[in-house]
Design a protein around this motif. Structure first.
Motif, PDB file in Angstrom:
ATOM      1  N   PRO A 209       3.761  76.828  60.622  1.00  0.00           N
ATOM      2  CA  PRO A 209       3.088  76.062  59.562  1.00  0.00           C
ATOM      3  C   PRO A 209       1.589  75.918  59.815  1.00  0.00           C
ATOM      4  O   PRO A 209       0.790  76.014  58.891  1.00  0.00           O
ATOM      5  CB  PRO A 209       3.772  74.692  59.618  1.00  0.00           C
ATOM      6  CG  PRO A 209       5.062  74.937  60.294  1.00  0.00           C
ATOM      7  CD  PRO A 209       4.832  76.064  61.245  1.00  0.00           C
TER       8      PRO A 209
ATOM      9  N   TYR B 139      -1.505  77.769  46.658  1.00  0.00           N
ATOM     10  CA  TYR B 139      -1.402  76.388  47.118  1.00  0.00           C
ATOM     11  C   TYR B 139      -0.177  75.701  46.556  1.00  0.00           C
ATOM     12  O   TYR B 139       0.515  74.965  47.255  1.00  0.00           O
ATOM     13  CB  TYR B 139      -2.653  75.595  46.744  1.00  0.00           C
ATOM     14  CG  TYR B 139      -3.705  75.645  47.801  1.00  0.00           C
ATOM     15  CD1 TYR B 139      -3.988  74.526  48.587  1.00  0.00           C
ATOM     16  CD2 TYR B 139      -4.421  76.803  48.032  1.00  0.00           C
ATOM     17  CE1 TYR B 139      -4.956  74.568  49.567  1.00  0.00           C
ATOM     18  CE2 TYR B 139      -5.390  76.864  49.003  1.00  0.00           C
ATOM     19  CZ  TYR B 139      -5.659  75.744  49.775  1.00  0.00           C
ATOM     20  OH  TYR B 139      -6.602  75.799  50.743  1.00  0.00           O
TER      21      TYR B 139
ATOM     22  N   TYR C 110       2.566  77.008  45.726  1.00  0.00           N
ATOM     23  CA  TYR C 110       3.738  77.568  46.360  1.00  0.00           C
ATOM     24  C   TYR C 110       3.877  77.094  47.813  1.00  0.00           C
ATOM     25  O   TYR C 110       4.974  76.855  48.302  1.00  0.00           O
ATOM     26  CB  TYR C 110       3.649  79.093  46.296  1.00  0.00           C
ATOM     27  CG  TYR C 110       4.892  79.786  46.745  1.00  0.00           C
ATOM     28  CD1 TYR C 110       6.090  79.631  46.045  1.00  0.00           C
ATOM     29  CD2 TYR C 110       4.884  80.588  47.871  1.00  0.00           C
ATOM     30  CE1 TYR C 110       7.234  80.253  46.468  1.00  0.00           C
ATOM     31  CE2 TYR C 110       6.025  81.227  48.296  1.00  0.00           C
ATOM     32  CZ  TYR C 110       7.204  81.052  47.589  1.00  0.00           C
ATOM     33  OH  TYR C 110       8.330  81.667  48.013  1.00  0.00           O
TER      34      TYR C 110
ATOM     35  N   HIS D 124       2.117  74.415  49.437  1.00  0.00           N
ATOM     36  CA  HIS D 124       1.473  73.173  49.865  1.00  0.00           C
ATOM     37  C   HIS D 124       2.335  72.330  50.790  1.00  0.00           C
ATOM     38  O   HIS D 124       1.823  71.601  51.621  1.00  0.00           O
ATOM     39  CB  HIS D 124       0.998  72.356  48.664  1.00  0.00           C
ATOM     40  CG  HIS D 124       2.078  71.605  47.978  1.00  0.00           C
ATOM     41  ND1 HIS D 124       2.862  72.185  47.018  1.00  0.00           N
ATOM     42  CD2 HIS D 124       2.524  70.336  48.123  1.00  0.00           C
ATOM     43  CE1 HIS D 124       3.745  71.300  46.596  1.00  0.00           C
ATOM     44  NE2 HIS D 124       3.568  70.177  47.247  1.00  0.00           N
ATOM     45  N   LYS D 125       3.662  72.440  50.676  1.00  0.00           N
ATOM     46  CA  LYS D 125       4.481  71.609  51.563  1.00  0.00           C
ATOM     47  C   LYS D 125       4.290  71.999  53.036  1.00  0.00           C
ATOM     48  O   LYS D 125       4.232  71.156  53.902  1.00  0.00           O
ATOM     49  CB  LYS D 125       5.945  71.648  51.158  1.00  0.00           C
ATOM     50  CG  LYS D 125       6.477  73.027  50.923  1.00  0.00           C
ATOM     51  CD  LYS D 125       7.956  72.960  50.548  1.00  0.00           C
ATOM     52  CE  LYS D 125       8.528  74.343  50.454  1.00  0.00           C
ATOM     53  NZ  LYS D 125       8.937  74.761  49.139  1.00  0.00           N
ATOM     54  N   TYR D 126       4.146  73.310  53.274  1.00  0.00           N
ATOM     55  CA  TYR D 126       3.882  73.737  54.652  1.00  0.00           C
ATOM     56  C   TYR D 126       2.490  73.300  55.090  1.00  0.00           C
ATOM     57  O   TYR D 126       2.255  72.941  56.224  1.00  0.00           O
ATOM     58  CB  TYR D 126       3.974  75.255  54.782  1.00  0.00           C
ATOM     59  CG  TYR D 126       5.279  75.811  54.320  1.00  0.00           C
ATOM     60  CD1 TYR D 126       6.430  75.634  55.072  1.00  0.00           C
ATOM     61  CD2 TYR D 126       5.363  76.505  53.123  1.00  0.00           C
ATOM     62  CE1 TYR D 126       7.644  76.129  54.648  1.00  0.00           C
ATOM     63  CE2 TYR D 126       6.563  77.013  52.676  1.00  0.00           C
ATOM     64  CZ  TYR D 126       7.707  76.823  53.446  1.00  0.00           C
ATOM     65  OH  TYR D 126       8.891  77.313  53.018  1.00  0.00           O
TER      66      TYR D 126
ATOM     67  N   VAL E  40       0.650  70.665  54.215  1.00  0.00           N
ATOM     68  CA  VAL E  40       0.518  69.262  54.590  1.00  0.00           C
ATOM     69  C   VAL E  40       1.059  69.059  55.999  1.00  0.00           C
ATOM     70  O   VAL E  40       0.430  68.462  56.859  1.00  0.00           O
ATOM     71  CB  VAL E  40       1.256  68.372  53.582  1.00  0.00           C
ATOM     72  CG1 VAL E  40       1.218  66.928  54.025  1.00  0.00           C
ATOM     73  CG2 VAL E  40       0.641  68.521  52.206  1.00  0.00           C
ATOM     74  N   GLN E  41       2.229  69.636  56.235  1.00  0.00           N
ATOM     75  CA  GLN E  41       2.839  69.573  57.552  1.00  0.00           C
ATOM     76  C   GLN E  41       1.875  70.135  58.611  1.00  0.00           C
ATOM     77  O   GLN E  41       1.638  69.540  59.647  1.00  0.00           O
ATOM     78  CB  GLN E  41       4.120  70.387  57.519  1.00  0.00           C
ATOM     79  CG  GLN E  41       5.046  70.158  58.672  1.00  0.00           C
ATOM     80  CD  GLN E  41       6.164  71.176  58.648  1.00  0.00           C
ATOM     81  OE1 GLN E  41       6.369  71.868  57.645  1.00  0.00           O
ATOM     82  NE2 GLN E  41       6.880  71.289  59.735  1.00  0.00           N
TER      83      GLN E  41
END
Lengths: 76, 273
Positions: free
Chosen positions: B190, B255, B257, B259-261, B263-264
């Motif tokens: 990530p 982004y 697609y 964005h969850k990675y 933020v992590q």
């Protein structure tokens, strides 16, 4: 912290000023980066151009030291 | 309690407006004719709705070429910076050698020194090397700010990965490089993704270096090409907005697609340290 970072970035910004005014009218809206661009790249006066951008160095250096200190403290 | 929630919603709404109104403005303006823009006719929903600006971009300007140049430069400099930055961050967090802490500090300082201070020395260096006016120049110039950024981001990330995992691999007979590639990098995925995306966006948007190092019209990147739609006090708003909308599209899609990675990656990398 964010204020420090954004001051560093804004102080030597180029893009917005260059696109909006090119430092004009006259030289009224020049900032460090646009002025040294004009002196160096446009007029080939490299010494003056470097002097113009180095003029911001004392302040930038001070801000950078503050940021680095802050980050290092947070690390420990 | 209720007042606090309301206040929070208002603040959120203001932030959303600050972010989305300019984007909406870009899209709307890109579908207007020059007349509609100058006379402020049908301001919020363009009528007639025209695709002329987009047709113009592809048929009469070198937009497709700028996209290509930007894509090549951004991809190559991102990959280069990821490679160097990963190696750097790994050695600064995991290996012990004299001056390691100092070096980590220096990386941060290089990241903070603004390009506005760096461009003249850098330009003179490239002139001295006789290597300006090529996409390769940009591919070599962008890592000057990308590598410190990647290194700094990944250092935080690597620190959050337990050393023991890697030691286990070493005990089982893996070499240092194997331990890094097979154990640490998959866990840092990530972070790598976040760093790569940021690098890509930064180089996709980069203006100053692209303006200075490239003189050849056919080698211009998107931001420099776009700036040509502004001629002293006059701007070709329609074409400019259409180009801006298309230019931001790839970044926005990626982004949404990923964005969850992202933020992590950012929280693990930057905050926890």
């Amino acid at each position: 912290m964010v204020t420090l970072l954004s001051t560093i970035v804004t102080l030597n910004d180029f893009n917005i000023v260059y696109i909006m005014t090119r430092g004009g009218p006259g030289a009224a809206t020049h900032i460090f980066a646009t002025y040294s661009y004009e002196l160096g790249i446009m007029s080939q006066r490299w010494g003056l151009a470097m002097a113009a951008s180095m003029a911001s160095l004392p302040l930038v250096a001070l801000l950078i030291v503050a940021v680095v200190r802050y980050l290092h403290r947070e690390e420990e | 309690m209720r007042g606090a929630t309301l206040a929070r919603w208002i603040v959120l709404a203001v932030i959303l407006a600050v972010v989305f109104v300019p984007m909406y403005w870009i899209v709307v303006t890109s579908f207007k004719t020059g007349r509609q823009i100058l006379l402020s006719e049908s301001v919020y929903v363009p009528r007639p709705f025209t695709l002329d600006n987009y047709v113009y971009l592809f048929e009469e300007s070198r937009f497709a070429l700028w996209i290509r140049n930007s894509a090549i430069t951004a991809t190559a400099s991102t990959l280069l910076s990821l490679f160097i930055g990963t190696a750097g961050a790994y050695s600064l967090t995991r290996l012990s050698f004299p001056g390691r802490r100092t070096f980590g500090g220096i990386v941060l300082i290089t990241y903070l020194v603004p390009p506005g201070l760096m461009f003249i020395p850098l330009y003179r260096t490239f002139i001295g090397l006789g290597y300006t006016n090529s996409l390769g120049t940009l591919i070599l110039a962008y890592p000057t700010f990308l590598v410190p950024f990647v290194t700094w981001l990944l250092m935080g990330f690597f620190r959050s990965i337990p050393r023991e995992l890697e030691e286990a691999a070493l005990v089982d007979g893996a070499t240092r490089v194997q331990a890094m590639v097979r154990v640490v990098l998959p866990l840092a995925a990530p972070g790598l993704l976040a760093a790569g995306l940021f690098c890509f966006t930064l180089s996709w948007n980069e203006f100053l270096y692209a303006l200075i190092f490239i003189a050849d019209d056919s080698l211009k990147t998107l931001p420099v090409g776009l700036s040509e739609f502004v001629v002293s006090d006059f701007a070709f708003w329609g074409q400019l907005m259409a180009a801006a909308a298309l230019a931001s599209l790839p970044v926005i899609v990626v982004y949404i697609y990923l964005h969850k990675y992202m933020v992590q990656g950012l929280t693990a990398g930057a905050v926890k340290g």
